[in-house]
Write a protein that holds these residues in place. Structure first.
Motif, PDB file in Angstrom:
ATOM      1  N   ILE A   1       0.846  -1.190   0.000  1.00  0.00           N
ATOM      2  CA  ILE A   1       0.000   0.000   0.000  1.00  0.00           C
ATOM      3  C   ILE A   1       0.883   1.242   0.000  1.00  0.00           C
ATOM      4  N   ASP A   2       0.844   1.963  -1.125  1.00  0.00           N
ATOM      5  CA  ASP A   2       1.580   3.224  -1.245  1.00  0.00           C
ATOM      6  C   ASP A   2       0.659   4.416  -1.037  1.00  0.00           C
ATOM      7  N   SER A   3      -0.636   4.231  -1.312  1.00  0.00           N
ATOM      8  CA  SER A   3      -1.596   5.318  -1.156  1.00  0.00           C
ATOM      9  C   SER A   3      -2.996   4.733  -1.001  1.00  0.00           C
ATOM     10  N   LEU A   4      -3.887   5.583  -0.469  1.00  0.00           N
ATOM     11  CA  LEU A   4      -5.294   5.216  -0.304  1.00  0.00           C
ATOM     12  C   LEU A   4      -6.146   6.394  -0.774  1.00  0.00           C
ATOM     13  N   PHE A   5      -7.195   6.109  -1.524  1.00  0.00           N
ATOM     14  CA  PHE A   5      -8.117   7.149  -1.984  1.00  0.00           C
ATOM     15  C   PHE A   5      -9.308   7.183  -1.033  1.00  0.00           C
ATOM     16  N   PHE A   6      -9.358   8.207  -0.187  1.00  0.00           N
ATOM     17  CA  PHE A   6     -10.419   8.316   0.808  1.00  0.00           C
ATOM     18  C   PHE A   6     -11.608   9.091   0.257  1.00  0.00           C
ATOM     19  N   LYS A   7     -12.797   8.542   0.546  1.00  0.00           N
ATOM     20  CA  LYS A   7     -14.068   9.126   0.146  1.00  0.00           C
ATOM     21  C   LYS A   7     -14.962   9.236   1.376  1.00  0.00           C
ATOM     22  N   VAL A   8     -15.994  10.038   1.276  1.00  0.00           N
ATOM     23  CA  VAL A   8     -16.982  10.160   2.349  1.00  0.00           C
ATOM     24  C   VAL A   8     -18.018   9.059   2.184  1.00  0.00           C
ATOM     25  N   THR A   9     -18.352   8.391   3.280  1.00  0.00           N
ATOM     26  CA  THR A   9     -19.429   7.405   3.264  1.00  0.00           C
ATOM     27  C   THR A   9     -20.739   8.160   3.044  1.00  0.00           C
ATOM     28  N   LYS A  10     -21.468   7.828   1.984  1.00  0.00           N
ATOM     29  CA  LYS A  10     -22.663   8.583   1.602  1.00  0.00           C
ATOM     30  C   LYS A  10     -23.693   8.688   2.723  1.00  0.00           C
ATOM     31  N   GLU A  11     -23.899   7.614   3.450  1.00  0.00           N
ATOM     32  CA  GLU A  11     -24.921   7.628   4.501  1.00  0.00           C
ATOM     33  C   GLU A  11     -24.385   8.101   5.846  1.00  0.00           C
ATOM     34  N   SER A  12     -23.189   8.688   5.856  1.00  0.00           N
ATOM     35  CA  SER A  12     -22.582   9.170   7.089  1.00  0.00           C
ATOM     36  C   SER A  12     -23.425  10.287   7.694  1.00  0.00           C
ATOM     37  N   ASP A  13     -23.628  10.226   9.000  1.00  0.00           N
ATOM     38  CA  ASP A  13     -24.426  11.251   9.667  1.00  0.00           C
ATOM     39  C   ASP A  13     -23.562  12.286  10.408  1.00  0.00           C
ATOM     40  N   GLY A  14     -22.270  12.231  10.203  1.00  0.00           N
ATOM     41  CA  GLY A  14     -21.389  13.191  10.862  1.00  0.00           C
ATOM     42  C   GLY A  14     -21.439  14.556  10.203  1.00  0.00           C
ATOM     43  N   ARG A  15     -20.741  15.512  10.813  1.00  0.00           N
ATOM     44  CA  ARG A  15     -20.710  16.878  10.304  1.00  0.00           C
ATOM     45  C   ARG A  15     -19.394  17.169   9.608  1.00  0.00           C
ATOM     46  N   GLY A  16     -19.378  18.292   8.908  1.00  0.00           N
ATOM     47  CA  GLY A  16     -18.158  18.771   8.286  1.00  0.00           C
ATOM     48  C   GLY A  16     -18.057  18.375   6.828  1.00  0.00           C
ATOM     49  N   THR A  17     -17.014  18.899   6.212  1.00  0.00           N
ATOM     50  CA  THR A  17     -16.748  18.577   4.819  1.00  0.00           C
ATOM     51  C   THR A  17     -15.434  17.818   4.748  1.00  0.00           C
ATOM     52  N   PHE A  18     -15.279  17.063   3.699  1.00  0.00           N
ATOM     53  CA  PHE A  18     -14.050  16.315   3.475  1.00  0.00           C
ATOM     54  C   PHE A  18     -13.834  16.245   1.979  1.00  0.00           C
ATOM     55  N   THR A  19     -12.651  16.649   1.533  1.00  0.00           N
ATOM     56  CA  THR A  19     -12.316  16.586   0.124  1.00  0.00           C
ATOM     57  C   THR A  19     -11.807  15.194  -0.199  1.00  0.00           C
ATOM     58  N   GLU A  20     -12.528  14.488  -1.051  1.00  0.00           N
ATOM     59  CA  GLU A  20     -12.128  13.145  -1.446  1.00  0.00           C
ATOM     60  C   GLU A  20     -10.862  13.233  -2.279  1.00  0.00           C
ATOM     61  N   GLN A  21      -9.826  12.509  -1.845  1.00  0.00           N
ATOM     62  CA  GLN A  21      -8.553  12.569  -2.547  1.00  0.00           C
ATOM     63  C   GLN A  21      -7.625  11.444  -2.146  1.00  0.00           C
ATOM     64  N   ILE A  22      -6.497  11.385  -2.828  1.00  0.00           N
ATOM     65  CA  ILE A  22      -5.492  10.378  -2.559  1.00  0.00           C
ATOM     66  C   ILE A  22      -4.596  10.823  -1.411  1.00  0.00           C
ATOM     67  N   PHE A  23      -4.388   9.922  -0.472  1.00  0.00           N
ATOM     68  CA  PHE A  23      -3.455  10.131   0.627  1.00  0.00           C
ATOM     69  C   PHE A  23      -2.287   9.167   0.400  1.00  0.00           C
ATOM     70  N   THR A  24      -1.079   9.712   0.321  1.00  0.00           N
ATOM     71  CA  THR A  24       0.113   8.915   0.051  1.00  0.00           C
ATOM     72  C   THR A  24       0.784   8.535   1.371  1.00  0.00           C
ATOM     73  N   LYS A  25       1.155   7.270   1.475  1.00  0.00           N
ATOM     74  CA  LYS A  25       1.775   6.768   2.695  1.00  0.00           C
ATOM     75  C   LYS A  25       3.214   7.263   2.802  1.00  0.00           C
ATOM     76  N   LYS A  26       3.539   7.843   3.955  1.00  0.00           N
ATOM     77  CA  LYS A  26       4.897   8.297   4.216  1.00  0.00           C
ATOM     78  C   LYS A  26       5.762   7.105   4.605  1.00  0.00           C
ATOM     79  N   ASN A  27       7.019   7.179   4.321  1.00  0.00           N
ATOM     80  CA  ASN A  27       7.959   6.136   4.758  1.00  0.00           C
ATOM     81  C   ASN A  27       8.206   6.318   6.238  1.00  0.00           C
ATOM     82  N   ASN A  28       7.761   5.342   7.018  1.00  0.00           N
ATOM     83  CA  ASN A  28       7.935   5.418   8.480  1.00  0.00           C
ATOM     84  C   ASN A  28       9.150   4.648   8.904  1.00  0.00           C
TER      85      ASN A  28
END
Length: 118
Positions: free
Chosen positions: A91-118
């Protein structure tokens, strides 16, 4: 006795496989706009969005080959649930999206998150 040993072996093997798949998503992920997600081996998550002065903590779980993240901000407000499909292999990256039926608040920009070398 042979059936018991076979069952125990299969159960042990299944536990090992599940444990290995969970560890593969553990790490810190960074988006191009500076958002950061840190997933720890104990199922905890820390989120930061410096552009919007937004932080939250929570938990992550894996279900149906997707990692789901539930978060709450420091004021106790539940944030929208996000998820990413787990790719096969490293896993080098993950594309995060908002769960459509989520009842939480706020906004989130769906995008690719790249894994840092730990």
């Amino acid at each position: 006795m042979k059936k018991i040993m076979t069952t125990l072996f299969l159960l042990f093997f299944a536990i090992i496989l599940v444990g290995c798949s969970n560890k593969s998503v553990v790490g810190t992920y960074v988006a191009t706009d500076g958002q950061t997600l840190s997933l720890t081996s104990d199922g905890k998550v820390e989120y930061s969005d410096p552009q919007h002065d937004d932080t939250s903590t929570g938990t992550w779980t894996i279900k149906d080959n997707k990692v789901y993240i539930d978060r709450t901000n420091p004021d106790g407000v539940k944030r929208r649930q996000i998820y990413a499909e787990i790719p096969k292999g490293k896993i080098d990256s993950l594309f995060f999206k908002v769960t459509k039926e989520s009842d939480g608040r706020g906004t989130f920009t769906e995008q690719i998150f790249t894994k840092k070398n730990n």
